[in-house]
Design an enzyme around this catalytic site. Structure first.
Site, mmCIF file in Angstrom:
data_model
loop_
_atom_site.group_PDB
_atom_site.id
_atom_site.type_symbol
_atom_site.label_atom_id
_atom_site.label_comp_id
_atom_site.label_asym_id
_atom_site.label_seq_id
_atom_site.Cartn_x
_atom_site.Cartn_y
_atom_site.Cartn_z
ATOM 1 N N HIS A 81 1.103 47.296 71.844
ATOM 2 C CA HIS A 81 0.706 48.552 71.190
ATOM 3 C C HIS A 81 1.820 48.998 70.244
ATOM 4 O O HIS A 81 2.738 49.709 70.628
ATOM 5 C CB HIS A 81 0.456 49.604 72.286
ATOM 6 C CG HIS A 81 -0.256 50.825 71.820
ATOM 7 N ND1 HIS A 81 -1.100 51.548 72.632
ATOM 8 C CD2 HIS A 81 -0.251 51.475 70.638
ATOM 9 C CE1 HIS A 81 -1.584 52.583 71.967
ATOM 10 N NE2 HIS A 81 -1.077 52.571 70.757
ATOM 11 N N GLU A 132 -7.189 50.636 68.052
ATOM 12 C CA GLU A 132 -7.135 51.891 68.820
ATOM 13 C C GLU A 132 -8.007 52.920 68.085
ATOM 14 O O GLU A 132 -7.605 53.474 67.073
ATOM 15 C CB GLU A 132 -5.690 52.390 68.955
ATOM 16 C CG GLU A 132 -5.598 53.575 69.918
ATOM 17 C CD GLU A 132 -4.191 54.131 70.065
ATOM 18 O OE1 GLU A 132 -3.330 53.858 69.210
ATOM 19 O OE2 GLU A 132 -3.973 54.867 71.054
ATOM 20 N N ASP A 148 4.173 51.932 71.374
ATOM 21 C CA ASP A 148 3.389 52.844 70.528
ATOM 22 C C ASP A 148 4.223 53.230 69.290
ATOM 23 O O ASP A 148 4.081 54.319 68.738
ATOM 24 C CB ASP A 148 2.969 54.089 71.318
ATOM 25 C CG ASP A 148 1.743 54.793 70.736
ATOM 26 O OD1 ASP A 148 1.165 54.287 69.752
ATOM 27 O OD2 ASP A 148 1.380 55.868 71.256
ATOM 28 N N LEU A 173 2.253 64.687 70.033
ATOM 29 C CA LEU A 173 3.085 63.489 69.924
ATOM 30 C C LEU A 173 2.318 62.455 69.111
ATOM 31 O O LEU A 173 1.113 62.272 69.305
ATOM 32 C CB LEU A 173 3.414 62.930 71.312
ATOM 33 C CG LEU A 173 4.457 63.713 72.109
ATOM 34 C CD1 LEU A 173 4.486 63.222 73.557
ATOM 35 C CD2 LEU A 173 5.838 63.599 71.480
HETATM 36 ZN ZN LIG Z 1 -2.952 56.501 71.173
#
Ligand SMILES: [Zn+2]
Length: 387
Positions: free
Chosen positions: A65, A135, A278, A311
């Site tokens: 990710h 995503e 991420d 975030l």
């Molecule tokens: Zn996400």
């Protein structure tokens, strides 16, 4: 016998799947791990040899990710963006990653996936691009996090079939309660993709139904989902209690408190935790203004947020995530390592080739110092980074 292009690491603390040992050596030939041994290596060994002076030799890290780095983003849909990301991640110990898209109109997602498919088959001089993690856009507007709600929509077979035609899709994040997602889970599993629940308000029962259809992962557990309620377990309760589910964690101590990292590892066991970054365009860059899939994001003291305070990805690098989870849990490096190596490789069905140090596997190797700083990265036998 000398073999051209062979490479020997010796005097290393070698971390294999079965355990770690001091004064070990690993011989690399033809991009693969050819031999592993203890003590002094055989004298004939290799063209190039490096004395690691007791430093740890680990399998390369795998990040499922990762949106961006160094001002670049997967949604830029340019080969240059993915190559810069690949080089940056490699400097932080990642030898394989999934370039991750964001909720957008159909064409930009398709362009990003076509770009991933193109770069996957060309050398990156960095971490190997293993595919795409799509995503969104089939997410729950109520748990959008930093994803743009204007682009969220029900799952449409005409759209996702085109994604799969690119050959790039390895992992999908969707909200199981979004219309059309059940058919999409079935379709994705039939086409060898991993399906994760994320940005979701799914009930425990909806999660159980999705698991029956082939859902096996939860995207950035705790973030962009309802908190655990003891009478309404929801996505978090399902994630922590169902053995069929592995959980992605952003171990940056910002997205999740260290105590909750420890709780998650205790609940799931090391084998069902997958560390991710991420990471967004601000990773590896100074504080400032960046874009995450077209959304304006401000990075302040290394923390990325949208204008409304959500975030927005992270500036985490995966070797720091590994160090953070070791600090949070008290596990040893050897015990914690699968969360950033073998588990993500296994999730993608790549564990026969990647994810651990074993004879015959790809020579995806990293050398780290005592603080887990990456001093060398090798991707399929090629040294990509050396301090
Ligand atoms: Zn996400």
């Amino acid at each position: 016998m000398r073999v051209t292009g062979s490479f020997l690491f010796h005097n290393a603390r070698v971390h294999t799947e079965d355990g770690s040992f001091e004064r070990g050596w690993v011989l690399v030939e033809g991009g693969r791990i050819a031999r592993i041994g203890r003590g002094v290596p055989p004298p004939e060994s290799a063209v190039e040899s490096t004395d690691l002076q007791g430093q740890a030799l680990l399998p390369g890290l795998v990040d499922l990710h990762a949106h961006g780095a160094l001002g670049h983003d997967t949604m830029d849909a340019t080969p240059e963006a993915l190559r810069e990301m690949a080089r940056f991640y490699a400097r932080h110990g990642v030898t394989g990653f999934l370039a991750t898209t964001m909720s957008s109109p159909p064409l930009p997602i398709l362009a990003a996936l076509r770009n991933v498919a193109e770069v996957m088959h060309a050398p990156t001089r960095g971490a190997a691009l293993l595919g795409a993690h799509v995503e969104g856009p089939h997410l729950d507007v109520e748990r959008r996090g930093c994803q743009d709600p204007a682009h969220m929509r029900p799952a449409d077979p005409d759209e996702y079939r085109r994604w799969f035609e690119t050959g790039a899709v390895a992992l999908l994040t969707l909200a199981p309660e979004v219309p059309g997602s059940q058919e999409m889970i079935r379709y994705a599993v039939e086409h060898s993709a991993v399906v994760a629940a994320g940005h979701t308000r799914a009930s425990y029962e909806q999660m159980c139904r999705a698991v029956k259809l082939g859902l096996t992962q939860v995207t950035h557990l705790f973030n962009a989902m309802d908190p655990l309620h003891h009478r309404q377990p929801g996505a978090v309760g399902a994630a922590l209690s169902l053995d069929a589910l592995s959980c992605q964690l952003i171990a940056d101590n910002v997205h999740i408190h260290p105590a909750v990292l420890k709780l998650a590892v205790r609940a799931k066991g090391v084998e069902r935790i997958i560390l991710i970054t991420d990471a967004m365009a601000g990773a590896g860059m100074p504080d400032g203004q960046y874009s995450l899939g077209g959304l304006a994001v401000t990075v302040r003291q290394g923390v990325a947020r949208t204008a409304d305070g959500a975030l927005a990805g992270s500036t985490l690098t995966l070797e720091r995530g590994l160090a953070n989870i070791i600090a949070a849990t008290g596990l040893s490096l050897q015990q914690a390592l699968p969360m950033a190596t073998l588990n993500p490789a296994r999730a993608l069905g790549l564990d026969a080739r990647k994810g651990s140090i074993a004879v015959g596997k790809d020579a995806d190797l990293i050398v780290v110092d005592a603080e887990l700083n990456v001093v060398l990265t090798m991707v399929t036998g090629e040294v990509i980074h050396r301090l």
